[in-house]
Scaffold this motif. Structure first.
Motif, PDB file in Angstrom:
ATOM      1  N   LEU A 128       0.836  -1.189   0.000  1.00 53.58           N
ATOM      2  CA  LEU A 128       0.000   0.000   0.000  1.00 53.58           C
ATOM      3  C   LEU A 128       0.873   1.242   0.000  1.00 53.58           C
ATOM      4  O   LEU A 128       1.938   1.263   0.613  1.00 53.58           O
ATOM      5  N   ARG A 129       0.401   2.218  -0.686  1.00 51.83           N
ATOM      6  CA  ARG A 129       1.133   3.479  -0.675  1.00 51.83           C
ATOM      7  C   ARG A 129       0.121   4.615  -0.563  1.00 51.83           C
ATOM      8  O   ARG A 129      -1.057   4.462  -0.920  1.00 51.83           O
ATOM      9  N   VAL A 130       0.620   5.712  -0.058  1.00 54.54           N
ATOM     10  CA  VAL A 130      -0.245   6.890   0.071  1.00 54.54           C
ATOM     11  C   VAL A 130      -0.054   7.746  -1.183  1.00 54.54           C
ATOM     12  O   VAL A 130       1.071   8.106  -1.521  1.00 54.54           O
ATOM     13  N   PRO A 131      -1.143   8.053  -1.855  1.00 55.85           N
ATOM     14  CA  PRO A 131      -1.012   8.917  -3.045  1.00 55.85           C
ATOM     15  C   PRO A 131      -0.465  10.281  -2.658  1.00 55.85           C
ATOM     16  O   PRO A 131      -0.785  10.799  -1.575  1.00 55.85           O
ATOM     17  N   VAL A 132       0.336  10.832  -3.509  1.00 55.25           N
ATOM     18  CA  VAL A 132       0.884  12.162  -3.229  1.00 55.25           C
ATOM     19  C   VAL A 132       0.309  13.163  -4.228  1.00 55.25           C
ATOM     20  O   VAL A 132      -0.039  12.821  -5.350  1.00 55.25           O
ATOM     21  N   LEU A 133       0.238  14.414  -3.750  1.00 53.05           N
ATOM     22  CA  LEU A 133      -0.258  15.479  -4.615  1.00 53.05           C
ATOM     23  C   LEU A 133       0.931  16.141  -5.296  1.00 53.05           C
ATOM     24  O   LEU A 133       1.839  16.647  -4.639  1.00 53.05           O
ATOM     25  N   LEU A 134       0.894  16.131  -6.596  1.00 50.75           N
ATOM     26  CA  LEU A 134       1.962  16.749  -7.354  1.00 50.75           C
ATOM     27  C   LEU A 134       1.415  17.933  -8.130  1.00 50.75           C
ATOM     28  O   LEU A 134       0.277  17.915  -8.586  1.00 50.75           O
ATOM     29  N   PRO A 135       2.210  18.951  -8.273  1.00 53.34           N
ATOM     30  CA  PRO A 135       1.706  20.094  -9.045  1.00 53.34           C
ATOM     31  C   PRO A 135       1.538  19.713 -10.513  1.00 53.34           C
ATOM     32  O   PRO A 135       2.246  18.877 -11.041  1.00 53.34           O
ATOM     33  N   MET A 136       0.570  20.325 -11.098  1.00 52.90           N
ATOM     34  CA  MET A 136       0.354  20.115 -12.525  1.00 52.90           C
ATOM     35  C   MET A 136       0.076  21.464 -13.154  1.00 52.90           C
ATOM     36  O   MET A 136      -0.121  22.468 -12.446  1.00 52.90           O
ATOM     37  N   ASP A 137       0.015  21.497 -14.433  1.00 56.01           N
ATOM     38  CA  ASP A 137      -0.353  22.752 -15.096  1.00 56.01           C
ATOM     39  C   ASP A 137      -1.757  23.116 -14.661  1.00 56.01           C
ATOM     40  O   ASP A 137      -2.665  22.291 -14.639  1.00 56.01           O
ATOM     41  N   ARG A 138      -1.885  24.351 -14.355  1.00 51.30           N
ATOM     42  CA  ARG A 138      -3.180  24.783 -13.861  1.00 51.30           C
ATOM     43  C   ARG A 138      -4.257  24.575 -14.921  1.00 51.30           C
ATOM     44  O   ARG A 138      -4.099  24.943 -16.084  1.00 51.30           O
ATOM     45  N   MET A 139      -5.349  24.002 -14.483  1.00 53.63           N
ATOM     46  CA  MET A 139      -6.458  23.786 -15.398  1.00 53.63           C
ATOM     47  C   MET A 139      -7.682  24.465 -14.801  1.00 53.63           C
ATOM     48  O   MET A 139      -8.060  24.197 -13.658  1.00 53.63           O
ATOM     49  N   VAL A 140      -8.260  25.322 -15.580  1.00 55.83           N
ATOM     50  CA  VAL A 140      -9.438  26.026 -15.104  1.00 55.83           C
ATOM     51  C   VAL A 140     -10.628  25.530 -15.901  1.00 55.83           C
ATOM     52  O   VAL A 140     -10.588  25.507 -17.134  1.00 55.83           O
ATOM     53  N   GLU A 141     -11.638  25.138 -15.220  1.00 61.21           N
ATOM     54  CA  GLU A 141     -12.809  24.732 -15.962  1.00 61.21           C
ATOM     55  C   GLU A 141     -14.054  25.450 -15.455  1.00 61.21           C
ATOM     56  O   GLU A 141     -14.187  25.726 -14.262  1.00 61.21           O
ATOM     57  N   ALA A 142     -14.894  25.747 -16.405  1.00 63.49           N
ATOM     58  CA  ALA A 142     -16.136  26.445 -16.097  1.00 63.49           C
ATOM     59  C   ALA A 142     -17.276  25.509 -16.412  1.00 63.49           C
ATOM     60  O   ALA A 142     -17.311  24.888 -17.480  1.00 63.49           O
ATOM     61  N   SER A 143     -18.188  25.397 -15.490  1.00 59.44           N
ATOM     62  CA  SER A 143     -19.332  24.537 -15.750  1.00 59.44           C
ATOM     63  C   SER A 143     -20.622  25.272 -15.395  1.00 59.44           C
ATOM     64  O   SER A 143     -20.677  25.983 -14.385  1.00 59.44           O
ATOM     65  N   PRO A 144     -21.622  25.124 -16.232  1.00 59.96           N
ATOM     66  CA  PRO A 144     -22.899  25.789 -15.940  1.00 59.96           C
ATOM     67  C   PRO A 144     -23.633  25.024 -14.848  1.00 59.96           C
ATOM     68  O   PRO A 144     -23.912  23.834 -14.988  1.00 59.96           O
ATOM     69  N   ARG A 145     -23.912  25.710 -13.752  1.00 60.67           N
ATOM     70  CA  ARG A 145     -24.551  25.039 -12.635  1.00 60.67           C
ATOM     71  C   ARG A 145     -26.058  25.246 -12.612  1.00 60.67           C
ATOM     72  O   ARG A 145     -26.787  24.431 -12.081  1.00 60.67           O
ATOM     73  N   ARG A 146     -26.462  26.428 -13.074  1.00 60.85           N
ATOM     74  CA  ARG A 146     -27.896  26.687 -13.102  1.00 60.85           C
ATOM     75  C   ARG A 146     -28.222  27.407 -14.402  1.00 60.85           C
ATOM     76  O   ARG A 146     -27.435  28.225 -14.863  1.00 60.85           O
ATOM     77  N   ILE A 147     -29.396  27.108 -14.900  1.00 65.60           N
ATOM     78  CA  ILE A 147     -29.870  27.841 -16.073  1.00 65.60           C
ATOM     79  C   ILE A 147     -31.246  28.383 -15.750  1.00 65.60           C
ATOM     80  O   ILE A 147     -32.179  27.620 -15.504  1.00 65.60           O
ATOM     81  N   PHE A 148     -31.361  29.699 -15.743  1.00 66.58           N
ATOM     82  CA  PHE A 148     -32.623  30.362 -15.404  1.00 66.58           C
ATOM     83  C   PHE A 148     -33.236  30.852 -16.713  1.00 66.58           C
ATOM     84  O   PHE A 148     -32.837  31.878 -17.256  1.00 66.58           O
ATOM     85  N   ALA A 149     -34.192  30.096 -17.197  1.00 66.09           N
ATOM     86  CA  ALA A 149     -34.700  30.389 -18.530  1.00 66.09           C
ATOM     87  C   ALA A 149     -36.204  30.637 -18.519  1.00 66.09           C
ATOM     88  O   ALA A 149     -36.892  30.361 -17.545  1.00 66.09           O
ATOM     89  N   ASN A 150     -36.675  31.140 -19.626  1.00 66.23           N
ATOM     90  CA  ASN A 150     -38.109  31.272 -19.903  1.00 66.23           C
ATOM     91  C   ASN A 150     -38.868  32.168 -18.938  1.00 66.23           C
ATOM     92  O   ASN A 150     -40.037  31.936 -18.662  1.00 66.23           O
ATOM     93  N   ALA A 151     -38.184  33.158 -18.407  1.00 64.86           N
ATOM     94  CA  ALA A 151     -38.908  34.042 -17.489  1.00 64.86           C
ATOM     95  C   ALA A 151     -39.087  35.433 -18.058  1.00 64.86           C
ATOM     96  O   ALA A 151     -39.733  36.272 -17.440  1.00 64.86           O
ATOM     97  N   HIS A 152     -38.481  35.686 -19.215  1.00 68.14           N
ATOM     98  CA  HIS A 152     -38.529  37.034 -19.765  1.00 68.14           C
ATOM     99  C   HIS A 152     -39.022  37.027 -21.198  1.00 68.14           C
ATOM    100  O   HIS A 152     -38.437  36.377 -22.057  1.00 68.14           O
ATOM    101  N   THR A 153     -40.092  37.768 -21.400  1.00 72.23           N
ATOM    102  CA  THR A 153     -40.623  37.918 -22.751  1.00 72.23           C
ATOM    103  C   THR A 153     -39.812  38.939 -23.527  1.00 72.23           C
ATOM    104  O   THR A 153     -39.661  38.821 -24.740  1.00 72.23           O
ATOM    105  N   TYR A 154     -39.318  39.937 -22.832  1.00 68.67           N
ATOM    106  CA  TYR A 154     -38.576  41.011 -23.487  1.00 68.67           C
ATOM    107  C   TYR A 154     -37.098  40.867 -23.171  1.00 68.67           C
ATOM    108  O   TYR A 154     -36.697  39.990 -22.426  1.00 68.67           O
ATOM    109  N   HIS A 155     -36.298  41.734 -23.731  1.00 66.08           N
ATOM    110  CA  HIS A 155     -34.850  41.566 -23.626  1.00 66.08           C
ATOM    111  C   HIS A 155     -34.334  41.958 -22.256  1.00 66.08           C
ATOM    112  O   HIS A 155     -34.580  43.062 -21.782  1.00 66.08           O
TER     113      HIS A 155
END
Lengths: 423, 292
Positions: A128-155
Motif C-alpha cells: 500500500l502506498r499513500v497517493p501524493v499530490l503533485l503540481p500540474m499545469d493549472r487547469m481552469v474549468e467552467a461549468s454551468p450550474r444553473r440555467i434560469f430560462a423562460n422568465a422574460h418575454t422582453y430583452h
C-alpha cells in the motif's frame, strides 16, 4: 474586426482579483491578477487570461420567428463562498450561473489504478502506498450550474445580485423578476409596467439594481429619465414605488430630443449605499437617496454633442447606452464617451479628466495623456475638434477595481486595463 | 408627464463660437442664410421643413425596426414618442403653417428641405435673446395682436389676404381627426384619441392668446374642397402610430411593403397629395433597401 469579439460587458469580482468580460459572440473571458513576485517587481499585478468559455449560444425562437442573440448583456459575480468562483451571465433571454474552478494539483500513486487510469489487477497489488499530490499545469474549468430560462418575454438588460447572497433580480424592458439562486424553475415578478394595451406603451425599464446593503430595496430606471426605488416588504408586486427620482426638466432646453437624451442607460448604487448614480446620454448624475426632486451632483460628459443631436439621432448614436461606475471609495466616477475617450470625475475636487484608450497612445507603463475636445472656434494644439471625433469608437463599458485604482475599459473589441502609477 | 405649457423646440446652442462656424460634420445639404434681421416667416418655414424631415427620418427608423430580427423595444418606444411629439406639435400649429403658406405664399420648394441640421437644434430664444413674439393678424379691423406663445413655434404672418378668410378657415374646416387646441397651461392635446369633453367654442381669439379653446371634431367631410386641399397637410390620422406599435409586438416581421400598405389603408379614402408623395418616397427607399 470580428463582430463577435466586441466586448459587451466588463466586471471585476468582489476582491478585484478576477475581471470578467463578455462579448457579442456569447463568450466569457476571465482575467486573473498575477501575484506580485520578487523576480518581476515591475509587473505590479498584471491581468492575464484565466479562463475562456462559451456561455451562450445563438438560439431561435420558433414561435416568434426571431433569432435570440448570444451576446452577453451583463455579468455579475457572486460572492466567493469556497475555492471556486461563481458568476451570473445573461443574454437577452436566459441567465446562467457558472462555476469556475481550478485544479493545479493532481494525485499520483493510487493503489487501485495505475497511471493510465486502468484498474490494477488486485493480485498485483503487493503493498500500500499513500497517493501524493503533485503540481500540474493549472487547469481552469467552467461549468454551468444553473440555467434560469423562460422568465422574460422582453430583452434582459440587467441582473443584480442581492446583498443576502441568496437572491438576485433580472430586469427586461417591461418587467423585473426576483430569483433564488438555487431555484431555476420559477421566479417572482416584482415589477410589471406592461400596459394592458401595448399601443399605450411610452416608457420602458432600462436598468435595475439591488441595494448593496438593504436586501429589500432595489431601484429601476426608465427611458423617461426617472428612477423608482422600491421596497419589497411593502407589497408582493412593487408597482408602486417608495421613492420616485426625477429632475424637473429645464424648459429652455427642451427639444424633440429631450426625452431620448434623458433616457437613463445605467444606474449604480454607491458602495456606501447612500447614493446612486445614473447615466443619461450627455451627463452623469449623482443622487442622494434621501432627496428625490433633483440630483446632488451633475457631471457633463460630452456637452459639445448637444448641438449635434439631430445628426446623432440620424446615425442612431443617440441610442447608445453608456455605463458608469464608482471607485471603491465612492470618491470618483467614470464613464465612457466617443472616439475611445472615457471620462473620470473626482467628486471631492470637482476635477475631471478625459483619457483615451487606444493602442497608439498608450504604451505599456506609459502615463496616459489627458485629452481635450475643442468646442471653441480656435482649436488648440493637441485638441480634437468635435467634427473629427470617431463615433464608431465608443466606450460603453468600464469597470473599476473595488479596492484599488485599477480600471478596465472596453473599447469595441479591445480591453484596456489601466493602473495607478506607483513611485 | 411633461408639461405642455413650456415647450421649446430648439436646443440651446453654446454660443462660444465667434461668428457662425460653418464646419459641421453632419451638415446635410445647403446652408440657408438668414436674411437681414430675423424673418419670422423664414424661420418658421425652415423650422417646419426641418421638423418634417425629422418626422420622415423617425418613421423610416420605425419602419426599419420591423425589418430587424430583433427589434429593440426601448429604441422603438423612444422613436415613437418622438414621432408623437412632432405630430402633436404639427397638429397644434402645423395648420397655421399651412395657412401661412397658402395665404402668404412661402414659395419654398423641396430643395429647401435639406437645411443645416443646426437649425433644428438651436434655441429659438437664443436668436433673439428673449421670448418670441409673434404677430397674429386679428380680424375685425386688421388689428395686430402680439402674443407670447410659450416658445411654441406658431408664426402666423399672414399676407395681405383679408382677415375674414382667416377667421373663416379657423371656424369650421378642421375635419382631420380631433384636435384640441388649448392655451399654454393646459394638458396634452390628444391625437385623435381623446373624446372632446369641452364644447367647441369656435374660433375666439382672446387678447393675448393665440389659441382659444375650440375643439375640432370629426365633423362633416369637406364642406369646401378648396379648403380641404388647403389643409391636406394637416391629417391627424396621417401616421397610424397604433398600427406601428401593435405591429411591432404581434407581427414581428413585416414584409417590405406591408408597412406602406397599412399606412395607405389606414387613411381610407382620404387622399392628399403630400401623403402620396411621402408614400412614394418611402416606396422608393424600400426598393433601394430590398434591392429590387
Amino acid at each position: 474586426m470580428c463582430k463577435a469579439d466586441i466586448i459587451s460587458t466588463v466586471e471585476f469580482n468582489y476582491s478585484g482579483e478576477l475581471l470578467a468580460t463578455g462579448d457579442k459572440g456569447g463568450r466569457v473571458v476571465i482575467f486573473q491578477r498575477e501575484q506580485e513576485s520578487k523576480n518581476r517587481p515591475h509587473s505590479r499585478g498584471e491581468y492575464n487570461v484565466y479562463s475562456t468559455f462559451q456561455s451562450h449560444e445563438p438560439e431561435f425562437d420558433y414561435l416568434k420567428s426571431l433569432e435570440i442573440e448570444e451576446k452577453i448583456n451583463k455579468i455579475r459575480w457572486l460572492p466567493q463562498q469556497n475555492a471556486a468562483h461563481s458568476l451570473l451571465s445573461t443574454n437577452d433571454k436566459t441567465i446562467k450561473l457558472w462555476k469556475i474552478s481550478q485544479r493545479d494539483k493532481r494525485a499520483e500513486g493510487y493503489n487501485l489504478k495505475d497511471e493510465d487510469g486502468r484498474l490494477r489487477d488486485p493480485f498485483r497489488i503487493t503493498s500500500l502506498r499513500v497517493p501524493v499530490l503533485l503540481p500540474m499545469d493549472r487547469m481552469v474549468e467552467a461549468s454551468p450550474r444553473r440555467i434560469f430560462a423562460n422568465a422574460h418575454t422582453y430583452h434582459i438588460n440587467s441582473i443584480s445580485v442581492n446583498s443576502d447572497h441568496e437572491t438576485y433580480l433580472s430586469a427586461d424592458d417591461l418587467r423585473v423578476n426576483l430569483w433564488h439562486l438555487e431555484i431555476t424553475d420559477r421566479s417572482f415578478n416584482i415589477v410589471d409596467i406592461k400596459p394592458a394595451n401595448m399601443e399605450e406603451l411610452t416608457e420602458v425599464i432600462t436598468a435595475a439594481e439591488c441595494h448593496p446593503h438593504q436586501c429589500n430595496v432595489f431601484v429601476y430606471s426608465s427611458s423617461k429619465g426617472t428612477i423608482r426605488l422600491c421596497d419589497m416588504r411593502a407589497a408582493a408586486l412593487c408597482d408602486r414605488q417608495s421613492k420616485f427620482f426625477e429632475e424637473p426638466e429645464d424648459p429652455s432646453s427642451r427639444s424633440f430630443f429631450s426625452e431620448i437624451i434623458s433616457s437613463i442607460s445605467d444606474v449604480k448604487f454607491s458602495h456606501s449605499g447612500r447614493y446612486m448614480m445614473t447615466r443619461d446620454y450627455l451627463s452623469v448624475k449623482v443622487w442622494d437617496l434621501n432627496m428625490e426632486n433633483r440630483p446632488v451632483e451633475t457631471y457633463q460628459v460630452h456637452e459639445y454633442l448637444r448641438s449635434k443631436l439631430c445628426s446623432l439621432y440620424e446615425n442612431d448614436c443617440i441610442f447608445d447606452k453608456f455605463e458608469c461606475c464608482w471607485n471603491g471609495a465612492d470618491s470618483a466616477i467614470m464613464t465612457g464617451s466617443y472616439n475611445n475617450f472615457f471620462r473620470m470625475f473626482d467628486r471631492n475636487t470637482r476635477r475631471d479628466v478625459t483619457l483615451e484608450a487606444s493602442r497608439e497612445n498608450s504604451k505599456p507603463r506609459a502615463i496616459l495623456k489627458a485629452r481635450k475636445v475643442s468646442t471653441g472656434g480656435k482649436r488648440k494644439k493637441d485638441e480634437i475638434s468635435v467634427d473629427s471625433l470617431d463615433f464608431n469608437k465608443k466606450i460603453l463599458h468600464t469597470a473599476w477595481h473595488p479596492k484599488e485604482n485599477v480600471i478596465a475599459v472596453a473599447a469595441t473589441n479591445n480591453l484596456y486595463i489601466f493602473q495607478d502609477k506607483i513611485n | 408627464m411633461r408639461k405642455r405649457g413650456s415647450r421649446s423646440i430648439y436646443m440651446p446652442v453654446h454660443r462660444r463660437r465667434k461668428g457662425r462656424e460653418k464646419a459641421n460634420m453632419y451638415s446635410k445639404g445647403t446652408k440657408r442664410k438668414f436674411s437681414d434681421g430675423v424673418d419670422n416667416k423664414a424661420v418658421a418655414a425652415s423650422y417646419s421643413l426641418q421638423r418634417q424631415s425629422l418626422l420622415d427620418m423617425s418613421l423610416l427608423k420605425l419602419q426599419l425596426c420591423h425589418m430587424l430580427a430583433e427589434p429593440n423595444l426601448c429604441r422603438s418606444v423612444l422613436i415613437a414618442n418622438t414621432v408623437r411629439q412632432i405630430q402633436e406639435e404639427m397638429a397644434h400649429d402645423g395648420s397655421w403653417q399651412v395657412v401661412t403658406e397658402a395665404l402668404g405664399g412661402s414659395g419654398h420648394g423641396p430643395s429647401d428641405r435639406l437645411v443645416d441640421t443646426e437649425v433644428l437644434c438651436q434655441s429659438l430664444e437664443q436668436q433673439d435673446g428673449g421670448p418670441r413674439l409673434y404677430s397674429v393678424m386679428g380680424y375685425d379691423g386688421c388689428r395686430e395682436e402680439e402674443v407670447v406663445t410659450d416658445k411654441a413655434l406658431c408664426s402666423v404672418v399672414v399676407g395681405d389676404r383679408s382677415p375674414a378668410l382667416l377667421l373663416g378657415t379657423i371656424g369650421h374646416c378642421w375635419d382631420r381627426g380631433e384636435l384640441r387646441v388649448e392655451d399654454g397651461v393646459s394638458k396634452d392635446s390628444g391625437m385623435g384619441d381623446e373624446e372632446g369633453t369641452r364644447s367647441g367654442e369656435g374660433a375666439k381669439m382672446a387678447t393675448g392668446q393665440v389659441f382659444g379653446t375650440f375643439e375640432i371634431k370629426n365633423g362633416a367631410p369637406g364642406s369646401d374642397p378648396a379648403l380641404e386641399e388647403l389643409f391636406s397637410d394637416v391629417d391627424a390620422s396621417y401616421y397610424d402610430l397604433d398600427t406601428m406599435l401593435t405591429g411591432m409586438q404581434s407581427a414581428p416581421k413585416m414584409g417590405p411593403y406591408d408597412f406602406l400598405d397599412s399606412l395607405a389603408s389606414s387613411h381610407g379614402s382620404v387622399s392628399n397629395s403630400s401623403c402620396r408623395a411621402d408614400l412614394n418616397e418611402l416606396d422608393h427607399i424600400m426598393e433601394i433597401i430590398v434591392g429590387s
